[in-house]
Design a protein around this motif. Structure first.
Motif, mmCIF file in Angstrom:
data_model
loop_
_atom_site.group_PDB
_atom_site.id
_atom_site.type_symbol
_atom_site.label_atom_id
_atom_site.label_comp_id
_atom_site.label_asym_id
_atom_site.label_seq_id
_atom_site.Cartn_x
_atom_site.Cartn_y
_atom_site.Cartn_z
ATOM 1 N N CYS A 17 6.010 7.071 -5.575
ATOM 2 C CA CYS A 17 6.819 7.303 -4.411
ATOM 3 C C CYS A 17 7.833 8.406 -4.655
ATOM 4 O O CYS A 17 8.296 8.598 -5.759
ATOM 5 C CB CYS A 17 7.527 6.010 -4.000
ATOM 6 N N SER A 18 8.164 9.134 -3.616
ATOM 7 C CA SER A 18 9.165 10.166 -3.722
ATOM 8 C C SER A 18 10.423 9.696 -3.037
ATOM 9 O O SER A 18 10.373 8.834 -2.168
ATOM 10 C CB SER A 18 8.665 11.467 -3.090
ATOM 11 N N PRO A 19 11.587 10.225 -3.420
ATOM 12 C CA PRO A 19 12.827 9.760 -2.815
ATOM 13 C C PRO A 19 12.901 10.136 -1.353
ATOM 14 O O PRO A 19 12.262 11.072 -0.888
ATOM 15 C CB PRO A 19 13.892 10.509 -3.635
ATOM 16 N N ALA A 20 13.730 9.387 -0.625
ATOM 17 C CA ALA A 20 13.907 9.685 0.791
ATOM 18 C C ALA A 20 14.471 11.083 0.949
ATOM 19 O O ALA A 20 15.374 11.487 0.239
ATOM 20 C CB ALA A 20 14.849 8.652 1.421
ATOM 21 N N LYS A 21 13.927 11.825 1.903
ATOM 22 C CA LYS A 21 14.327 13.204 2.086
ATOM 23 C C LYS A 21 15.080 13.423 3.393
ATOM 24 O O LYS A 21 15.410 14.534 3.746
ATOM 25 C CB LYS A 21 13.095 14.108 2.040
ATOM 26 N N VAL A 245 4.814 -4.524 1.108
ATOM 27 C CA VAL A 245 4.045 -3.317 0.809
ATOM 28 C C VAL A 245 4.803 -2.451 -0.187
ATOM 29 O O VAL A 245 4.242 -1.962 -1.170
ATOM 30 C CB VAL A 245 3.751 -2.529 2.101
ATOM 31 N N ALA A 246 6.092 -2.270 0.044
ATOM 32 C CA ALA A 246 6.914 -1.442 -0.837
ATOM 33 C C ALA A 246 6.930 -1.993 -2.262
ATOM 34 O O ALA A 246 6.875 -1.226 -3.235
ATOM 35 C CB ALA A 246 8.336 -1.356 -0.292
ATOM 36 N N GLU A 247 6.985 -3.302 -2.384
ATOM 37 C CA GLU A 247 6.987 -3.918 -3.714
ATOM 38 C C GLU A 247 5.735 -3.522 -4.494
ATOM 39 O O GLU A 247 5.813 -3.201 -5.688
ATOM 40 C CB GLU A 247 7.065 -5.438 -3.568
ATOM 41 N N ARG A 248 4.577 -3.537 -3.832
ATOM 42 C CA ARG A 248 3.326 -3.155 -4.512
ATOM 43 C C ARG A 248 3.271 -1.651 -4.792
ATOM 44 O O ARG A 248 2.802 -1.234 -5.859
ATOM 45 C CB ARG A 248 2.126 -3.569 -3.678
ATOM 46 N N LYS A 251 5.085 -0.971 -7.813
ATOM 47 C CA LYS A 251 4.488 -1.568 -9.014
ATOM 48 C C LYS A 251 3.195 -0.878 -9.437
ATOM 49 O O LYS A 251 2.897 -0.785 -10.645
ATOM 50 C CB LYS A 251 4.214 -3.049 -8.741
ATOM 51 N N TYR A 252 2.409 -0.386 -8.463
ATOM 52 C CA TYR A 252 1.082 0.150 -8.755
ATOM 53 C C TYR A 252 1.006 1.617 -8.340
ATOM 54 O O TYR A 252 0.812 1.929 -7.156
ATOM 55 C CB TYR A 252 0.012 -0.660 -8.019
ATOM 56 N N PRO A 253 1.123 2.542 -9.273
ATOM 57 C CA PRO A 253 1.146 3.973 -8.918
ATOM 58 C C PRO A 253 -0.170 4.495 -8.378
ATOM 59 O O PRO A 253 -0.200 5.580 -7.776
ATOM 60 C CB PRO A 253 1.503 4.648 -10.242
ATOM 61 N N ASN A 254 -1.272 3.761 -8.557
ATOM 62 C CA ASN A 254 -2.584 4.197 -8.059
ATOM 63 C C ASN A 254 -2.876 3.703 -6.649
ATOM 64 O O ASN A 254 -3.956 3.953 -6.117
ATOM 65 C CB ASN A 254 -3.688 3.709 -8.995
ATOM 66 N N MET A 255 -1.916 3.023 -6.047
ATOM 67 C CA MET A 255 -2.140 2.399 -4.737
ATOM 68 C C MET A 255 -1.582 3.269 -3.610
ATOM 69 O O MET A 255 -0.479 3.794 -3.695
ATOM 70 C CB MET A 255 -1.457 1.026 -4.704
ATOM 71 N N MET A 256 -2.389 3.420 -2.559
ATOM 72 C CA MET A 256 -1.984 4.066 -1.312
ATOM 73 C C MET A 256 -2.217 3.052 -0.189
ATOM 74 O O MET A 256 -2.909 2.048 -0.388
ATOM 75 C CB MET A 256 -2.808 5.329 -1.063
ATOM 76 N N VAL A 274 11.184 0.359 9.314
ATOM 77 C CA VAL A 274 9.845 0.912 9.145
ATOM 78 C C VAL A 274 9.933 2.410 8.906
ATOM 79 O O VAL A 274 9.202 2.969 8.078
ATOM 80 C CB VAL A 274 8.969 0.590 10.367
ATOM 81 N N ARG A 275 10.840 3.072 9.617
ATOM 82 C CA ARG A 275 11.009 4.508 9.416
ATOM 83 C C ARG A 275 11.457 4.812 7.989
ATOM 84 O O ARG A 275 10.951 5.739 7.345
ATOM 85 C CB ARG A 275 12.032 5.059 10.412
ATOM 86 N N GLU A 276 12.400 4.057 7.484
ATOM 87 C CA GLU A 276 12.848 4.254 6.107
ATOM 88 C C GLU A 276 11.694 4.060 5.121
ATOM 89 O O GLU A 276 11.581 4.785 4.122
ATOM 90 C CB GLU A 276 13.980 3.288 5.793
ATOM 91 N N PHE A 277 10.827 3.093 5.410
ATOM 92 C CA PHE A 277 9.642 2.852 4.574
ATOM 93 C C PHE A 277 8.739 4.092 4.585
ATOM 94 O O PHE A 277 8.288 4.559 3.526
ATOM 95 C CB PHE A 277 8.892 1.630 5.093
ATOM 96 N N TYR A 278 8.479 4.634 5.765
ATOM 97 C CA TYR A 278 7.625 5.817 5.869
ATOM 98 C C TYR A 278 8.239 7.019 5.146
ATOM 99 O O TYR A 278 7.536 7.787 4.479
ATOM 100 C CB TYR A 278 7.367 6.168 7.335
#
Length: 361
Positions: A17-21, A245-248, A251-256, A274-278
């Motif tokens: 994940c990348s930081p919020a921009k 979803v965010a927790e996984r 935890k799992y860098p190969n997951m999209m 939800v927007r913050e999640f996106y």
């Protein structure tokens, strides 16, 4: 069944994940021309030709991945693969292919070898991904009568082959948590689906393993194959709670993830959240819909074809408004406010993440 009713039905049928921009806000963002954003619908089911599809996808500046669905029933395994190959041949500029894997016959000592040989042929034909479906965990049993979970060790040779070949997996494992709850709320975004597909309403089938059991098996499988890119369809069957979803994803860098047919679950949650999640996971989310068609148009009138096209356009437009504006709208009976994502985020979610994942040039 008339065409409009039929199309509405198929939309119901069809989970680092990348930081919020940017900061969240309630002000209406500057309008973005949808045609200016290149798109890939990474989860689509356009099984039969339509005369309008080429111009429709051009108008939406969009391509799609045709995801094979392998149904298991008393007649054996029914697939969509051949029809999708034909669609790809007819429209190579629009459609890409995704193969599939089910666990039927897993007790056969040659199960993995046979499936690897089949997948080799289908990859050579053009498959960019391999899908595993909710057959794992909810439908298919082995010779001992046990439901086959996705982390079954007998499947490991297939994952190893896909790693070596560089082919990622799309995983629709489990169902929304509502499948394990009573079907008593018509406003539930999944009410019509389970009403029309009672075989997947786990609440009415206590023999089906619990939601937590299936999700735990999925998580163990991802953790055991961190070098295998995995796209969890339908927000990983956790679409009711973006925190899960965010927790996984953490935890799992190969997951999209992609939200096909689960936008209603997202719309039922706080739009700012939800927007913050996106925004936070903008490099890990793709655009998918589960839209498609499931019958030939032989004998249809021009009016029927136009009605189907108009319905399709309206549903894509609703999702565009949800992602790109802060309009008030209704998504699968859920009253919500759009996320108003920036162009930078939209370009990743709609196109770049999927393009990178399936290895487009």
């Amino acid at each position: 069944m008339n065409n409009i009713t039929y199309f509405a039905f198929l939309l119901i049928v069809v989970g680092s994940c990348s930081p919020a921009k940017e900061k969240t806000g309630s002000s209406q963002p500057e309008a973005i021309d949808q045609q200016s954003i290149r798109k890939i619908d990474v989860h689509a089911h356009y099984r039969y030709p339509r005369p309008y599809l080429s111009s429709f996808f051009q108008d939406w500046n969009m391509q799609a991945v045709l995801v094979d669905v392998a149904h298991e029933d008393s007649a054996g395994i029914r697939r969509s693969w051949e029809e999708y190959v034909d669609m790809n041949i007819e429209n190579p500029e629009i459609f890409y292919l995704c193969s599939s894997l089910v666990g039927v016959g897993i007790d056969d000592p040659d199960f993995a070898t046979k499936n690897i040989e089949r997948l080799k042929e289908e990859i050579a034909t053009g498959a960019k991904m391999v899908k595993v479906w909710k057959n794992f965990g909810m439908v298919t049993k082995d010779a001992s009568g046990n439901f086959i979970q996705i982390d079954d060790a007998r499947l490991q040779p297939i994952w190893d082959f896909l790693k070596e070949t560089g082919i990622p997996v799309m995983a629709h494992i489990g169902e929304p948590v509502q499948a394990w709850r009573p079907l008593d709320d018509p406003m539930n975004p999944h009410y019509e689906y389970y009403k029309n597909n009672p075989q997947y309403h786990a609440f009415a089938h206590p023999e089906i393993p619990g939601y937590e059991t299936i999700i735990a098996a999925r998580d163990r499988w991802i953790a055991a194959n961190l070098d295998l890119p995995i796209l969890c369809a339908h927000m990983g069957s956790m679409s009711h709670n973006v925190d899960m979803v965010a927790e996984r994803l953490d935890k799992y860098p190969n997951m999209m993830v992609e939200p096909a047919a689960r936008f209603g679950d997202l719309a039922s949650q706080n739009s700012d959240k939800v927007r913050e999640f996106y925004v936070k996971y903008q490099d890990r989310i793709m655009f998918g819909t589960d839209f498609g068609n499931y019958g030939p148009a032989k004998g249809w009138t021009a009016e029927q074809l136009n009605a189907e096209q108009d319905d399709l356009d309206a549903t894509y437009n609703d999702l565009w408004r949800y992602l790109s504006t802060t309009d008030s709208l209704v998504i699968r009976k859920q009253h919500t406010r759009g996320l108003g994502l920036s162009r930078e985020v939209l370009e990743k979610v709609y196109f770049q993440n999927a393009s990178n994942f399936i290895g487009l040039q």
